[in-house]
Design an enzyme around this catalytic site. Structure first.
Site: not given
Ligand SMILES: NC(=O)c1ccc[n+]([C@@H]2O[C@H](COP(=O)([O-])OP(=O)(O)OC[C@H]3O[C@@H](n4cnc5c(N)ncnc54)[C@H](OP(=O)(O)O)[C@@H]3O)[C@@H](O)[C@H]2O)c1
Length: 248
Positions: A13, A91, A143, A156, A158, A160
């Site tokens: 990701g 990620n 998370s 989500y 669960a 994490k």
């Molecule tokens: N943002 C927050 O506040 C926050 C907080 C806690 C934890 N997190 C965790 O941090 C990580 C990144 O979050 P983010 O905020 O950067 O999310 P995001 O902006 O929505 O980006 C998600 C990324 O994951 C990729 N992805 C989604 N489904 C996929 C799949 N089936 N196979 C491969 N890649 C996939 C997407 O690729 P495409 O665009 O190509 O689909 C994108 O690059 C996640 O695990 C999220 O749960 C985020």
């Protein structure tokens, strides 16, 4: 100081948000970066071009993290293209929020598959290489809600929480081969994932964060540099909260 000079990393990701931030910071620290995307091909290819300009090797791979077959193929391709795999960052993640009353079985299963099963897929696929190398660092993105829970995010939260149990088990299984497994638990990081949230709810969160601001992808990336580098060579099985003090 370049803390990851010559190391090869896989980031799932990497096309947007936190994963993109990690890819950029890793490249600045001298790492070669193989990263995946699922649907954002253009943004992924643009990022690979941008990273290569920093003088490192970078390549974007289309790979659905929820599929074991694709994860296995990805690791074969990256091994062929890059050689060793020093760091794996799991990620990729999605949300499909709803109160349990309105949550479909499909949305529960999808979130578990993309967020949790993906970590089984990628770890299993990469462990052969890391076992042979007798070295590796695996970093899994959980998370704050995996620890605290959150109304409307049972699927989500669960997924994490499951990541933490999986990672602690890997730390015990793989530690004797010098493969470290750690978890990062981000709090509120401003990306496309959080843009979907209600503005008022978000402002309430900001006020409740002791540092009084949301985090940036670079805040998570810097923690990944530490856990991926030899500076953390005696740290495994830990959950590092990068959340401005949200979870204390
Ligand atoms: N943002 C927050 O506040 C926050 C907080 C806690 C934890 N997190 C965790 O941090 C990580 C990144 O979050 P983010 O905020 O950067 O999310 P995001 O902006 O929505 O980006 C998600 C990324 O994951 C990729 N992805 C989604 N489904 C996929 C799949 N089936 N196979 C491969 N890649 C996939 C997407 O690729 P495409 O665009 O190509 O689909 C994108 O690059 C996640 O695990 C999220 O749960 C985020």
């Amino acid at each position: 100081m370049k803390l990851l000079e010559g190391k090869n990393a896989i980031i799932t990701g990497g096309s947007r948000g936190i994963g993109k931030g990690i890819a950029k910071v890793f490249a600045r620290h001298g790492a070669n970066v193989a990263f995946t995307y699922n649907s954002s091909a253009e943004s992924a290819n643009d990022l690979a071009d941008e990273l290569r300009k920093l003088g490192i090797k970078a390549k974007a791979y289309k790979s659905n993290a929820a599929s074991y077959a694709e994860a296995d193929q990805l690791v074969k391709d990256v091994s062929e293209d890059f050689g060793r795999i020093d760091i794996l960052i799991n990620n990729a993640g999605i949300t499909k929020d709803n109160l349990l009353m309105r949550m479909s079985e499909e949305d529960f299963d999808k979130v578990i598959e993309v967020n949790l099963k993906s970590i089984f897929n990628m770890t299993k696929a990469v462990q052969r290489t890391m076992l042979k190398q007798r070295k590796g660092s695996i970093i899994n993105m959980s998370s704050v809600v995996g620890v605290t829970g959150n109304a409307g995010q049972a699927n989500y939260a669960a997924s994490k929480a499951g990541i933490i149990g999986f990672s602690k088990s890997m730390a015990q299984e793989l530690g004797s081969r010098n493969i470290r497994t750690n978890v990062i638990a981000p709090g509120f990081i401003e990306t496309e994932m959080t843009e979907k949230l209600d503005g008022k709810v978000v402002e309430g969160w900001r006020q409740a964060i002791p540092l009084k601001r949301g985090g940036a992808p670079e805040d998570i990336a810097n923690a990944c540099v530490f856990l991926g580098s030899d500076l953390s060579s005696y740290i495994t099985g830990q959950v590092l909260h990068v959340d401005g003090g949200m979870h204390t």
